[in-house]
Design a protein around this motif. Structure first.
Motif, short mmCIF file in Angstrom:
data_model
loop_
_atom_site.label_atom_id
_atom_site.label_comp_id
_atom_site.label_asym_id
_atom_site.label_seq_id
_atom_site.Cartn_x
_atom_site.Cartn_y
_atom_site.Cartn_z
N TYR A 45 -18.03 1.78 -0.71
CA TYR A 45 -18.45 1.98 -2.37
C TYR A 45 -18.51 0.71 -3.09
O TYR A 45 -19.19 0.58 -3.85
CB TYR A 45 -18.25 3.60 -2.69
CG TYR A 45 -18.25 4.58 -1.50
CD1 TYR A 45 -19.77 4.67 -0.20
CD2 TYR A 45 -17.77 5.71 -1.62
CE1 TYR A 45 -19.91 5.46 0.17
CE2 TYR A 45 -18.02 7.27 -0.83
CZ TYR A 45 -19.56 6.27 0.29
OH TYR A 45 -19.59 7.19 0.84
N LEU A 46 -16.84 0.93 -3.19
CA LEU A 46 -16.64 -0.22 -4.49
C LEU A 46 -17.01 -1.49 -3.45
O LEU A 46 -17.61 -2.39 -4.14
CB LEU A 46 -15.41 -0.43 -4.48
CG LEU A 46 -14.66 1.09 -4.72
CD1 LEU A 46 -13.19 0.16 -4.54
CD2 LEU A 46 -14.78 0.69 -6.72
N GLY A 47 -17.68 -2.08 -2.47
CA GLY A 47 -17.63 -3.30 -2.27
C GLY A 47 -19.16 -3.22 -2.21
O GLY A 47 -19.60 -3.98 -3.10
N TYR A 48 -20.05 -2.07 -2.27
CA TYR A 48 -21.38 -2.75 -2.34
C TYR A 48 -21.82 -2.86 -3.92
O TYR A 48 -22.19 -3.48 -4.11
CB TYR A 48 -21.98 -1.51 -2.81
CG TYR A 48 -21.96 -0.42 -1.22
CD1 TYR A 48 -22.70 -1.31 -0.52
CD2 TYR A 48 -21.62 0.92 -0.53
CE1 TYR A 48 -22.48 -0.96 1.07
CE2 TYR A 48 -22.51 1.75 0.56
CZ TYR A 48 -22.46 0.32 1.37
OH TYR A 48 -23.09 0.43 2.99
N GLY A 49 -20.53 -2.22 -4.72
CA GLY A 49 -20.80 -2.49 -6.97
C GLY A 49 -20.61 -4.02 -6.83
O GLY A 49 -21.33 -4.77 -7.45
N PHE A 50 -19.51 -4.39 -5.35
CA PHE A 50 -18.80 -6.01 -6.19
C PHE A 50 -20.07 -6.20 -5.78
O PHE A 50 -20.91 -7.04 -6.82
CB PHE A 50 -17.74 -5.60 -5.31
CG PHE A 50 -17.61 -7.36 -5.07
CD1 PHE A 50 -16.90 -7.87 -6.16
CD2 PHE A 50 -17.24 -7.99 -4.40
CE1 PHE A 50 -15.94 -9.03 -6.41
CE2 PHE A 50 -16.92 -9.53 -3.87
CZ PHE A 50 -16.27 -9.77 -5.85
N VAL A 55 -9.96 -7.78 -5.83
CA VAL A 55 -8.88 -7.19 -4.92
C VAL A 55 -9.40 -5.28 -4.91
O VAL A 55 -8.51 -4.70 -4.14
CB VAL A 55 -7.80 -6.96 -5.84
CG1 VAL A 55 -6.75 -6.25 -6.04
CG2 VAL A 55 -7.74 -8.57 -6.66
N LEU A 56 -9.65 -4.93 -6.19
CA LEU A 56 -10.30 -3.44 -5.51
C LEU A 56 -11.24 -3.33 -4.40
O LEU A 56 -10.99 -1.71 -3.74
CB LEU A 56 -10.71 -3.11 -7.18
CG LEU A 56 -10.79 -1.70 -7.58
CD1 LEU A 56 -9.73 -1.35 -8.06
CD2 LEU A 56 -12.24 -1.81 -8.60
N VAL A 57 -11.64 -4.03 -3.79
CA VAL A 57 -12.48 -3.70 -2.71
C VAL A 57 -11.40 -3.78 -2.09
O VAL A 57 -12.02 -3.76 -0.69
CB VAL A 57 -13.76 -4.52 -3.01
CG1 VAL A 57 -15.09 -4.60 -1.27
CG2 VAL A 57 -14.78 -4.02 -4.64
N THR A 58 -10.94 -5.10 -1.60
CA THR A 58 -10.39 -5.85 -0.30
C THR A 58 -8.86 -4.63 -0.21
O THR A 58 -8.50 -4.90 1.53
CB THR A 58 -10.18 -6.83 -0.08
OG1 THR A 58 -9.56 -7.38 -1.18
CG2 THR A 58 -11.81 -7.44 -0.48
N ARG A 59 -8.13 -4.06 -1.02
CA ARG A 59 -6.84 -3.79 -0.79
C ARG A 59 -6.98 -2.48 -0.02
O ARG A 59 -7.65 -2.13 -1.02
CB ARG A 59 -5.89 -3.79 -1.38
CG ARG A 59 -5.61 -6.09 -2.25
CD ARG A 59 -5.36 -6.36 -0.42
NE ARG A 59 -5.32 -8.30 -0.80
CZ ARG A 59 -5.95 -9.11 -0.61
NH1 ARG A 59 -6.75 -8.57 -0.06
NH2 ARG A 59 -5.08 -9.88 -1.11
N ARG A 60 -5.48 -1.87 0.51
CA ARG A 60 -6.10 -0.90 1.05
C ARG A 60 -4.85 0.47 0.17
O ARG A 60 -5.39 1.42 -0.33
CB ARG A 60 -5.36 -0.85 2.09
CG ARG A 60 -6.20 -0.98 3.09
CD ARG A 60 -6.11 -1.18 5.22
NE ARG A 60 -6.90 -1.72 5.53
CZ ARG A 60 -7.78 -1.03 6.42
NH1 ARG A 60 -7.78 -0.15 6.70
NH2 ARG A 60 -8.51 -1.59 7.94
N ARG A 61 -4.00 -0.19 0.02
CA ARG A 61 -3.21 0.54 -0.72
C ARG A 61 -2.93 1.36 -2.24
O ARG A 61 -3.89 0.19 -2.94
CB ARG A 61 -1.27 -0.10 -1.54
CG ARG A 61 -1.22 -0.45 0.07
CD ARG A 61 0.19 0.21 0.52
NE ARG A 61 0.54 0.36 1.64
CZ ARG A 61 0.85 1.61 2.69
NH1 ARG A 61 0.70 2.84 2.06
NH2 ARG A 61 0.91 1.46 3.93
N ALA A 62 -3.49 2.78 -2.76
CA ALA A 62 -3.34 2.99 -3.90
C ALA A 62 -3.15 2.62 -5.07
O ALA A 62 -4.27 1.68 -6.10
CB ALA A 62 -3.00 4.21 -3.83
N LEU A 63 -1.56 1.50 -4.95
CA LEU A 63 -1.11 1.12 -5.43
C LEU A 63 -1.51 -0.81 -6.25
O LEU A 63 -2.32 -0.85 -7.29
CB LEU A 63 0.27 0.65 -5.20
CG LEU A 63 1.11 0.51 -6.73
CD1 LEU A 63 1.80 1.39 -7.69
CD2 LEU A 63 2.40 -0.22 -6.61
#
Lengths: 671, 219
Positions: free
Chosen positions: A652-657, B144-152
């Protein structure tokens, strides 16, 4: 706002008061309060409409009612006619609803929603023909659509089929709204203004492409409201499921407004158009008339039959409208006025008999608990008043003399036949075909309504439910009687409404009145006369003479011939299915019925039959051919689209990006 | 301060800002990521302070101090606490590997320069010339938000986006009103608190903070 708008204001106020009454009153008196308000609103609507076409048009500009756009109202002859018709239907439905909505068996319609929305629905329908700007028109139109949808869904707790019908209706009406919105907003944008006065000024000067696009959009939007084939699919679903007085309001008043939209925009605002517009209207009308009456002829549910009959009658009205446009274009003004008069008169007549028929059908369904003609019968002795009233309505709908449908169909035929000589090849080719369509439709209508009346009301009851039926309460009979009185007046003295119709016609086709005369109708432009009253008198005289001379022979009582099979039973009667079977055979290619015959022989011998089962299913072929693939495609798209959302936050984030950077890239490249 | 010093300081702080963002993409150690985020917060504060001193605006300087405390100290502290409660200190397998991420960062920088040309052309000044840097930080944060897995790391990505937006606001306008800046900062603080609670809960529920474990929660 001028003084002559007072009745209209009263009508709207009564509608609003009815809505308040429907919410505030206790359950016991709720149907009474809302019903009385609906009836008063309708009566005031009749007065307002009559005042408008009696020569007191008015207009009002209320800048504060709707933010930004304001509300613009104007009532002329054309709008007045539709307001008066809607109001009259409202009176009958309101009075009828007082008793109809009271709890009876397991059916109760005295809930707040139904009671409050019914008067609002009527008020919104009165508002549509009074609107004089695009915003006001669309607002009233949408209010009407939403109110009617809520009313169709009134009994959704009792039957699941109601929900399906509601869904169909919602989709069709909203799609129609979208198309209509596009057309009218585009028109307003091209004309640089949204008041109808401005559109009228600019309408003729627009480029042909824009005019054609506007007309097509409005035609499609309005045709879906009027139930014109192939946009009719909601009608046979919504009407059987809606409460009877709502069906009457929808089928006798709301569908009219679809025709109103086409006439108002096509003739008045755009000022007529090229021949192909009107040929399209005529063709759609002809197709609708034929297909509607064919489906009605083989329908076994009483209200479904009436719904298809609405398709048919709206088709006939559109034939008149299309012919009027074509003749107006060809320069034959008097003939155009005649065709338009016939179309509007038929619209009024249809409202009369369809109100009566739907209310009577509601009375039957309420008493017998079913509208299936195959399970009815024998209501003549149990519900005598309803039977007589339904018979009157059926007479009107079958276009035979003494019924009100006859007068307008005769006028329509006269207009089409006499138009042959005027105009070019298109007229010469179209008119005979249209005449044939009208004639075939009239013939099938007779068969249809003979079936509805004969199978549904006469002979013996075919089910226990029908045997237990009792006559409806007095308020319902009063509502039906009012509608019946209107039908009788329209049948015997159509001259009483012709001046009003002539004034409405003059708005769209200027010129002298097409039809005049105190008792005998004289057609101008063509040499024809018709006197419904004298026909009635003559017919009654002949019947009286026959009765006196032929029937005077001594009567002898004897047992009915039963072929030696023992006493006759209800199983031996014609059912609706068997009555329509010959028609179904003749029109086999069009209707494409699915029939199964299973013969189970006895175990000992293949020649001895143990049982025979016969199953027949008659679907709507247009729905099957056109709508099923579209729905299947939409469902496929929905399933595929579900794959887009697999639950992963990253996706979902990827769609937004991607969307965000995509927009930025487009910006960077284009600027 | 002279114009030259001003421009050089501006360039230095902006460079630090974008460098910190790019390094967040490079490092996989969560502790290092939080340290980089803290460094970026300091750089942002320094940027605002330089702008404030140049404009002789005491309010701006005070805001810079506030931003420094929030983004350089408070938020990293909260993150570190969340991490300590969590244990696992490394970003497992990011969805896009590090080398590719760095290439993407370069492309995003190019894109932001291309896109902010009209903004720069509107009023060319040293500050607006630095606007593309802020947009780059926003885009990298989003990435970063899109590609990183960890919540942190996700929280850090979100905070990078916010840092970038704040920097853009200060660079393209002549000072953001205190009320707006306070509101935004409070919002960020709240968001981080909520995300912290979410992280803790996730760990309690799944034993890890890989966001793709949430997939089963839909419908």
């Amino acid at each position: 706002m001028t003084g002559s708008s007072a009745p209209f204001v009263v009508a709207l106020a009564a509608g609003l008061l009815g809505a308040v009454a429907g919410i505030a009153l206790p359950r016991r008196v709720r149907p009474l309060g809302a019903g009385v308000c609906t009836a008063v609103s309708g009566a005031a609507g009749v007065v307002a409409g009559v005042a408008a076409f009696a020569g007191h048009p008015w207009s009002a500009w209320l800048p504060d009612v709707v933010p930004l756009a304001g509300t613009r109202l104007a009532v002329d002859g054309l709008g007045g006619l539709f307001i008066a018709v809607t109001g009259a239907v409202g009176v009958c439905a309101g009075v009828y609803g007082i008793a109809y909505c009271r709890p009876h068996g397991d059916h109760a319609l005295d809930g707040r929603a139904v009671q409050a929305v019914t008067p609002l629905f009527l008020a919104s329908m009165l508002l549509v023909p009074a609107a004089a700007s695009v915003t006001t028109f669309l607002l009233a139109w949408e209010l009407m659509a939403v109110a009617s949808l809520l009313l169709v869904l009134a009994e959704h707790r009792h039957r699941t089929s109601v929900r399906e019908a509601g869904l169909w209706y919602a989709v069709m009406t909203q799609l129609g709204m979208v198309v209509l919105l596009g057309g009218l907003v585009g028109f307003a944008a091209a004309a640089h203004g949204e008041s109808f006065a401005r559109l009228r000024e600019a309408g003729r000067g627009l480029s042909p492409g824009v005019r054609a696009a506007v007309f097509l959009a409005v035609f499609v939007g309005c045709a879906s409201k009027a139930g014109i084939v192939p946009l009719h699919v909601w009608l046979p679903r919504a009407h059987p499921e809606a409460p009877a007085h709502v069906s009457a309001l929808m089928s006798a008043a709301m569908v009219n407004l679809g025709v109103y939209g086409i006439v108002r925009v096509g003739f008045d605002l755009l000022g007529g158009g090229p021949a192909w517009w009107w040929l399209l209207v005529l063709a759609a009308g002809a197709g609708s008339a034929l297909y509607g009456i064919l489906q009605a002829a083989v329908a076994t549910d009483l209200k479904r039959l009436l719904a298809y009959s609405t398709c048919e009658n709206m088709g006939l009205v559109l034939i008149g409208v299309g012919a009027a446009g074509l003749l107006d274009r060809a320069g034959a003004r008097p003939l155009a006025a005649l065709a338009m008069t016939a179309a509007l008169l038929h619209l009024v007549n249809h409202s009369g008999f369809k109100t009566l028929l739907f209310l009577a059908a509601g009375s039957v369904v309420r008493a017998a608990g079913t509208g299936d003609l195959d399970a009815l019968g024998g209501l003549r002795t149990r519900m005598p008043v309803t039977t007589v009233l339904f018979g009157l309505g059926a007479l009107g709908a079958s276009a035979l003399p003494l019924g009100n449908g006859f007068v307008s169909e005769w006028l329509l035929l006269q207009g089409l036949v006499k138009a042959l000589g005027s105009g070019g090849t298109a007229v010469a080719v179209t008119m005979p075909l249209a005449v044939a369509v009208v004639a075939l439709t009239a013939g099938l209508a007779v068969a249809t309504f003979v079936k509805a009346f004969g199978v549904g009301f006469l002979a013996r009851a075919r089910s226990e439910k029908a045997e237990r039926a009792t006559e409806s309460p007095r308020a319902m009979l009063l509502g039906m009687s009012l509608a019946a009185a209107c039908c009788v007046v329209l049948a015997l003295g159509p001259v009483s409404v012709l001046p009003g119709i002539a004034r409405a016609v003059r708005v769209v086709v200027p010129g002298p009145d097409a039809v005049t005369g105190p008792v005998t109708l004289r057609l101008h432009g063509v040499a024809s006369t018709l006197s419904p009253l004298w026909i009635a008198v003559a017919l009654i005289l002949v019947l009286a003479v026959l009765r006196v001379t032929v029937m005077r022979r001594a009567r002898r009582r004897a047992r009915l011939w039963d072929c030696g099979m023992g006493p006759t039973s209800a199983r031996m009667e014609y059912t609706a299915t068997s009555f329509a079977e010959p028609l179904q055979r003749v029109f086999d290619n069009v209707l494409a019925p699915e029939t199964d015959v299973d013969v189970t022989p006895l175990a000992e011998s293949a020649y001895l039959v143990e049982s025979v089962t016969y199953r027949a299913r008659l679907g709507d072929r247009i729905e099957h051919r056109i709508y099923r693939p579209v729905i299947a495609a939409a469902a496929w798209f929905g399933r595929v689209a579900r794959g887009l959302g697999n639950g992963s936050v990253h996706r979902y984030l990827g769609y937004g990006f991607c969307a965000f950077t995509g927009v930025l890239i487009v910006l960077a490249v284009t600027r | 301060m002279t114009e030259t010093v001003y421009v050089q300081l501006l360039d230095l702080t902006c460079g630090a800002l974008v460098l910190a963002a790019v390094l967040v993409l490079w490092r996989r150690d969560l502790r290092a990521i939080v340290r980089l985020f803290a460094a970026q917060g300091v750089a942002l504060a320094a940027l605002v302070a330089v702008l404030g001193v140049h404009a002789h605006d005491a309010g701006l300087v005070a805001l810079a101090a506030g931003a420094g405390v929030l983004r350089g100290l408070l938020l990293p502290l909260l993150l570190r606490r969340a991490m300590r409660a969590g244990g696992a200190g490394r970003e497992t397998e990011p969805l896009v590997n590090v080398a590719a991420s760095l290439v993407v960062a370069a492309l995003l920088a190019l894109l932001s320069y291309a896109v902010t040309r009209p903004v720069v052309a509107l009023e060319p000044s040293p500050a607006t010339h630095a606007a593309p840097v802020a947009v780059t930080v926003v885009l990298i944060g989003f990435f970063v938000l899109v590609t990183r897995r960890r919540a942190l790391s996700q929280v850090v990505g979100f905070l990078l986006v916010d840092n970038g937006i704040t920097a853009l606001a200060f660079l393209t306008t002549s000072g953001v009103p205190l009320a707006v800046e306070l509101g935004v900062s409070l919002d960020v603080l709240l968001a981080v608190l909520v995300l912290r609670v979410l992280t803790t809960r996730m760990r309690a529920a799944f034993g890890g903070t890989d966001l793709d474990d949430l997939r089963e929660l839909r419908d």
